[in-house]
Scaffold this motif. Structure first.
Motif, short mmCIF file in Angstrom:
data_model
loop_
_atom_site.label_atom_id
_atom_site.label_comp_id
_atom_site.label_asym_id
_atom_site.label_seq_id
_atom_site.Cartn_x
_atom_site.Cartn_y
_atom_site.Cartn_z
N PRO A 125 16.41 -2.85 -10.00
CA PRO A 125 15.34 -3.47 -9.22
C PRO A 125 15.27 -3.00 -7.77
O PRO A 125 14.24 -3.20 -7.12
N ALA A 126 16.32 -2.41 -7.27
CA ALA A 126 16.30 -1.95 -5.87
C ALA A 126 15.25 -0.86 -5.69
O ALA A 126 15.27 0.17 -6.35
N GLY A 127 14.31 -1.12 -4.79
CA GLY A 127 13.26 -0.14 -4.52
C GLY A 127 12.28 0.04 -5.66
O GLY A 127 11.59 1.07 -5.74
N ALA A 128 12.18 -0.94 -6.54
CA ALA A 128 11.40 -0.76 -7.77
C ALA A 128 9.92 -0.54 -7.50
O ALA A 128 9.27 0.20 -8.23
N SER A 129 9.36 -1.18 -6.48
CA SER A 129 7.94 -0.97 -6.18
C SER A 129 7.69 0.46 -5.73
O SER A 129 6.68 1.08 -6.09
N ILE A 130 8.59 1.01 -4.94
CA ILE A 130 8.45 2.39 -4.49
C ILE A 130 8.58 3.34 -5.67
O ILE A 130 7.80 4.29 -5.81
N LYS A 131 9.55 3.10 -6.53
CA LYS A 131 9.75 3.99 -7.67
C LYS A 131 8.57 3.94 -8.63
O LYS A 131 8.18 4.97 -9.20
N ALA A 132 7.99 2.76 -8.81
CA ALA A 132 6.80 2.66 -9.67
C ALA A 132 5.64 3.46 -9.09
O ALA A 132 4.90 4.15 -9.82
N VAL A 163 -2.74 -5.80 3.90
CA VAL A 163 -1.94 -4.78 3.23
C VAL A 163 -0.84 -4.33 4.17
O VAL A 163 -0.95 -4.44 5.40
N TRP A 164 0.23 -3.82 3.58
CA TRP A 164 1.33 -3.27 4.36
C TRP A 164 1.78 -1.99 3.68
O TRP A 164 2.08 -1.99 2.49
N GLU A 165 1.84 -0.92 4.46
CA GLU A 165 2.19 0.37 3.87
C GLU A 165 3.68 0.48 3.65
O GLU A 165 4.49 0.19 4.54
N LEU A 166 4.05 0.90 2.46
CA LEU A 166 5.44 1.20 2.11
C LEU A 166 5.55 2.69 1.81
O LEU A 166 4.57 3.33 1.42
N PRO A 167 6.74 3.26 1.96
CA PRO A 167 6.87 4.72 1.87
C PRO A 167 6.97 5.22 0.43
O PRO A 167 7.51 4.55 -0.45
N LEU A 168 6.44 6.42 0.22
CA LEU A 168 6.67 7.15 -1.02
C LEU A 168 7.91 8.01 -0.82
O LEU A 168 7.85 9.22 -0.60
N HIS A 169 9.06 7.36 -0.90
CA HIS A 169 10.34 8.01 -0.60
C HIS A 169 10.76 8.83 -1.82
O HIS A 169 11.29 8.29 -2.80
N LEU A 225 3.58 6.84 -10.63
CA LEU A 225 2.14 7.03 -10.71
C LEU A 225 1.71 8.32 -10.02
O LEU A 225 0.77 9.00 -10.47
N GLN A 226 2.39 8.68 -8.94
CA GLN A 226 2.01 9.87 -8.19
C GLN A 226 2.11 11.14 -9.03
O GLN A 226 1.43 12.13 -8.74
N GLN A 227 2.93 11.10 -10.08
CA GLN A 227 3.09 12.29 -10.93
C GLN A 227 1.84 12.56 -11.76
O GLN A 227 1.75 13.60 -12.42
N PHE A 228 0.89 11.67 -11.72
CA PHE A 228 -0.30 11.78 -12.58
C PHE A 228 -1.59 11.95 -11.78
O PHE A 228 -2.67 11.84 -12.35
N LEU A 271 0.84 -1.19 0.00
CA LEU A 271 0.00 0.00 0.00
C LEU A 271 0.87 1.24 0.00
O LEU A 271 1.75 1.40 0.86
N PHE A 272 0.64 2.11 -0.96
CA PHE A 272 1.28 3.43 -1.01
C PHE A 272 0.15 4.46 -1.02
O PHE A 272 -0.85 4.27 -1.70
N SER A 273 0.34 5.55 -0.30
CA SER A 273 -0.75 6.53 -0.23
C SER A 273 -0.20 7.92 0.00
O SER A 273 0.78 8.11 0.73
N SER A 274 -0.87 8.89 -0.60
CA SER A 274 -0.51 10.30 -0.41
C SER A 274 -1.32 10.96 0.69
O SER A 274 -1.10 12.14 0.97
N ASP A 275 -2.24 10.22 1.32
CA ASP A 275 -3.17 10.83 2.26
C ASP A 275 -3.36 9.93 3.47
O ASP A 275 -3.84 8.80 3.33
N PRO A 276 -3.02 10.40 4.69
CA PRO A 276 -3.13 9.54 5.88
C PRO A 276 -4.56 9.06 6.15
O PRO A 276 -4.75 7.92 6.58
N ALA A 277 -5.55 9.91 5.91
CA ALA A 277 -6.93 9.49 6.19
C ALA A 277 -7.36 8.37 5.24
O ALA A 277 -8.02 7.42 5.65
N LEU A 278 -6.98 8.49 3.97
CA LEU A 278 -7.27 7.44 3.01
C LEU A 278 -6.54 6.16 3.38
O LEU A 278 -7.10 5.05 3.29
N THR A 279 -5.31 6.29 3.81
CA THR A 279 -4.54 5.12 4.25
C THR A 279 -5.27 4.38 5.36
O THR A 279 -5.41 3.14 5.33
N ALA A 280 -5.74 5.13 6.35
CA ALA A 280 -6.43 4.51 7.49
C ALA A 280 -7.70 3.80 7.04
O ALA A 280 -8.01 2.70 7.51
N ARG A 281 -8.45 4.43 6.12
CA ARG A 281 -9.69 3.81 5.65
C ARG A 281 -9.40 2.51 4.90
O ARG A 281 -10.13 1.52 5.04
#
Length: 442
Positions: free
Chosen positions: A392-399, A364-370, A403-406, A342-352
């Motif tokens: 491949p290092a950190g590839a899920s975070i980078k992907a 689900v397990w939250e990973l950071p948008l580093h 997406l966040q750019q859109f 789980l990646f999220s830009s919004d804490p309230a949405l994350t909690a829901r």
């Protein structure tokens, strides 16, 4: 399995362990396990410990469905329990098997769980219908399910009062969705953008967008996969199947959707193939939001189609977005097949979403948008972004950062690589979480 309210006869009846069973018959019995007690002409009897939690009930439901399959039981009865809904949900899920492509498809067993309220029964039946829809879509081979036939399946939701719109290649080009068009350029059917809308009751106050990756087959394109990696790539539309399955369930539960909430599903559908017009490494395409993307890896196509779908959803007024995608193989290395990232830009949405996943029995397990990781997609390119830095290092975070750019609204991304199937059986992972998320949105 199908959930029923009455049974004339039970081929397999479950009883809770108690004084009437001798210690010899129940010795060593653990929570979530089921044990066969007797086989008679009137039916079989099994015993289990009454579940003390929803988790134990789900384990027991799955075990009971397995025993029923082993015994070829056509009907199963379970005594009342406070966790009957969780038990039934797991039993229904475990009892499903893809039988459409067998010469003898077999029968669908009936399940009676005593003590369920009418409301719980209706909710379970709707959820099971949505889950089955998602699993059948995911399980269908690519010569049966392509972007065109996926759109045709989505149109069946109109029977439930949902609005379905489908954009073809010309529409997609006209909307400036250059990334979706590029991914589909190598296949014969072309792309489709599928939008399914459940209108709000009363005055519209929120628009929840559920966005699904719909790659109906993924060869990897010119960055072609090896034979072992290509097997199973008919399942690369598991995210699309999940959002459509959720809409199938919500269509039956529309009266329970909070007033003022409109729900929209967006599915970006394409096949990622090799052909004379297919995208090549080094090609640059313009996205729907105006950014230019260099394709360094044609096998990183899911983020491309999602980018355009997320942009359109935002442009059309989504107030909150959740996307699901079988996106990165390294997610499986990090979290395995049971847990979604789980990646999220919004804490309230994350909690829901965390609460919804727990209620659905999904994990689900939250990973950071580093943010510094995005630099790998911005270096050494003449475009705004690359779709991969080939590291491949950190590839899920980078992907996820790509997406966040859109997106321009609160947004969450669920990477469900590995979750969409288990031992070659489609799971419909995400349907339950999305349904709980929508029904719990106040």
């Amino acid at each position: 399995m199908s959930l029923v309210k009455t049974l004339e006869r039970a081929d397999l009846a479950l009883v809770w362990a108690g004084p009437e069973q001798t210690e010899r018959l129940t010795q060593g019995l653990k929570a979530g396990e089921v044990r066969l007690l007797a086989r008679t002409e009137d039916g079989d009897e099994a015993v289990a410990l009454a579940p003390a939690s929803a988790r134990e009930a789900r384990d027991l439901g799955a075990a009971l469905a397995g025993l029923a399959r082993e015994l070829k039981a056509a009907s199963v009865k379970v005594p009342a329990t406070p966790h009957g809904a969780a038990l039934a949900q797991a039993a229904l899920a475990e009892g499903w098997r893809e039988r459409r492509y067998r010469q003898t498809p077999g029968t669908t067993p009936s399940l009676l769980v005593e003590g369920l309220s009418d409301e719980a029964h209706a909710r379970l039946s709707a959820l099971n219908a949505g889950l089955t829809f998602a699993r059948e879509l995911t399980s269908a081979p690519a010569n049966v399910l392509n972007p065109v036939t996926l759109a045709r399946e989505a149109r069946t939701l109109e029977a439930l009062g949902l609005d379905v719109d489908v954009w073809d290649g010309d529409d997609i080009q006209a909307r400036g969705m250059g990334l979706l068009a590029a991914v589909a350029a190598g296949n014969a059917t072309g792309p489709r953008l599928i939008r399914v809308t459940l209108p709000a009751r009363g005055e519209k106050t929120a628009v929840l967008a559920l966005v699904g990756k719909g790659i109906t087959f993924d060869t990897g394109g010119y960055s072609i996969k090896p034979a072992a990696g290509m097997n199973g790539m008919k399942n690369d539309m598991g995210g699309a199947a999940a959002v459509l399955g959720a809409m199938r369930a919500l269509g039956e539960l529309k009266a329970q959707v909070p007033e003022g909430v409109e729900v929209r599903a967006y599915v970006a559908a394409a096949e990622n193939m090799v052909g004379p017009n297919a995208m090549r490494p080094g090609d640059i395409y313009r996205a729907a939001n105006g950014l230019h993307v260099e394709v360094t890896n044609t096998d990183a196509e899911g983020r491309l189609v999602l980018a355009d779908a997320l942009t359109v959803a935002c442009e059309e007024g989504a107030t909150e977005l959740v996307d699901l995608a079988t996106l990165t193989g390294v997610k499986v290395s990090a979290l395995g097949n049971d847990i979604a990232a789980l990646f999220s830009s919004d804490p309230a949405l994350t909690a829901r979403l965390k609460s919804a996943a727990e209620a659905a029995g999904e994990h689900v397990w939250e990973l950071p948008l580093h943010q510094p990781y995005l630099k790998g997609y911005q270096k050494n390119t003449v475009a705004d972004l690359k779709n991969s830095d080939m590291n491949p290092a950190g590839a899920s975070i980078k992907a996820a950062l790509f997406l966040q750019q859109f997106v321009t609204r609160p947004w969450a991304h669920l990477d469900i690589a590995g979750n969409a199937t288990r031992e070659e059986v489609a799971t419909g992972w995400g349907v339950g979480t999305l349904v709980e998320y929508v029904l719990g949105r106040l």
